[in-house]
Design a protein around this motif. Structure first.
Motif, PDB file in Angstrom:
ATOM      1  N   LEU A  10     -63.475  -5.286 -14.453  1.00  0.00           N
ATOM      2  CA  LEU A  10     -64.147  -4.112 -14.995  1.00  0.00           C
ATOM      3  C   LEU A  10     -63.202  -2.916 -15.028  1.00  0.00           C
ATOM      4  O   LEU A  10     -63.161  -2.172 -16.013  1.00  0.00           O
ATOM      5  CB  LEU A  10     -65.396  -3.780 -14.172  1.00  0.00           C
ATOM      6  N   LEU A  11     -62.420  -2.744 -13.981  1.00  0.00           N
ATOM      7  CA  LEU A  11     -61.458  -1.644 -13.924  1.00  0.00           C
ATOM      8  C   LEU A  11     -60.408  -1.778 -15.031  1.00  0.00           C
ATOM      9  O   LEU A  11     -60.070  -0.784 -15.695  1.00  0.00           O
ATOM     10  CB  LEU A  11     -60.796  -1.599 -12.548  1.00  0.00           C
ATOM     11  N   VAL A  12     -59.914  -2.987 -15.251  1.00  0.00           N
ATOM     12  CA  VAL A  12     -58.937  -3.218 -16.327  1.00  0.00           C
ATOM     13  C   VAL A  12     -59.566  -2.906 -17.680  1.00  0.00           C
ATOM     14  O   VAL A  12     -58.925  -2.297 -18.554  1.00  0.00           O
ATOM     15  CB  VAL A  12     -58.401  -4.668 -16.271  1.00  0.00           C
ATOM     16  N   CYS A  13     -60.823  -3.281 -17.860  1.00  0.00           N
ATOM     17  CA  CYS A  13     -61.508  -2.990 -19.125  1.00  0.00           C
ATOM     18  C   CYS A  13     -61.659  -1.492 -19.343  1.00  0.00           C
ATOM     19  O   CYS A  13     -61.502  -1.005 -20.464  1.00  0.00           O
ATOM     20  CB  CYS A  13     -62.875  -3.659 -19.153  1.00  0.00           C
ATOM     21  N   ILE A  14     -61.958  -0.765 -18.300  1.00  0.00           N
ATOM     22  CA  ILE A  14     -62.136   0.682 -18.426  1.00  0.00           C
ATOM     23  C   ILE A  14     -60.793   1.371 -18.672  1.00  0.00           C
ATOM     24  O   ILE A  14     -60.683   2.252 -19.522  1.00  0.00           O
ATOM     25  CB  ILE A  14     -62.840   1.246 -17.175  1.00  0.00           C
TER      26      ILE A  14
END
Length: 163
Positions: free
Chosen positions: A62-66
């Motif tokens: 999720l952090l990489v996506c954000i």
């Protein structure tokens, strides 16, 4: 006039009864779902290393996506990766069910795949939806930029014709 008022009052009383019955039914029918969720939550040993790793994977993903929200090509790769993970969940459930003794203290992997759907596919689908919404916003932004450039180009052509 009094008949109209009494009819309106009786109709309002009837509607109030229906709303009260409906809300009572909603509260009573949501209670078993809530109890099932709480039971599911307490049945899991959240300290198992593989579960901590799985939750950490979802948090990092999720952090990489954000962080990469501006890079549409990379976002599409992440989107396909997440959907590929959901696609392979059934096979993954079978493999994990056959080998659960090597990494877990209890067998979480039933034949229906409820556990894996909840803790593997669910977060991946949520992340996929986030990527999809981000892509739609980016496309809307690109369409606005394109239209502005087109209007500027038309204005330049019009001003060149006047000269």
């Amino acid at each position: 006039m009094e008949e109209l008022s009494s009819a309106l009052n009786s109709h309002m009383d009837q509607m109030a009864d229906l709303v009260e019955k409906f809300s009572a039914e909603m509260r009573s029918s949501l209670r078993p779902a809530y109890d099932n969720f709480i039971g599911f939550f307490h049945a899991i040993d959240w300290t198992e290393p593989w579960l901590v790793g799985l939750l950490s994977f979802h948090a990092v993903f999720l952090l990489v996506c954000i962080v990469s929200r501006k890079n549409i090509n990379f976002q599409m790769f992440l989107f396909l990766f997440a959907l590929g993970g959901v696609y392979g969940a059934e096979r993954l459930n079978r493999i994990l069910a056959a080998n659960w003794k090597s990494f877990a203290r209890q067998n979480y992997f039933d034949s229906h795949g409820i556990f894996l759907s909840t803790l593997w596919s669910g977060p991946l689908l949520v992340i996929s939806i986030i990527i999809l919404v981000n892509t739609l916003f980016s496309l809307c932004y690109l369409i606005v930029r394109w239209k502005k450039a087109e209007l500027r180009h038309r204005a330049r052509l019009a001003s060149n014709k006047e000269e």
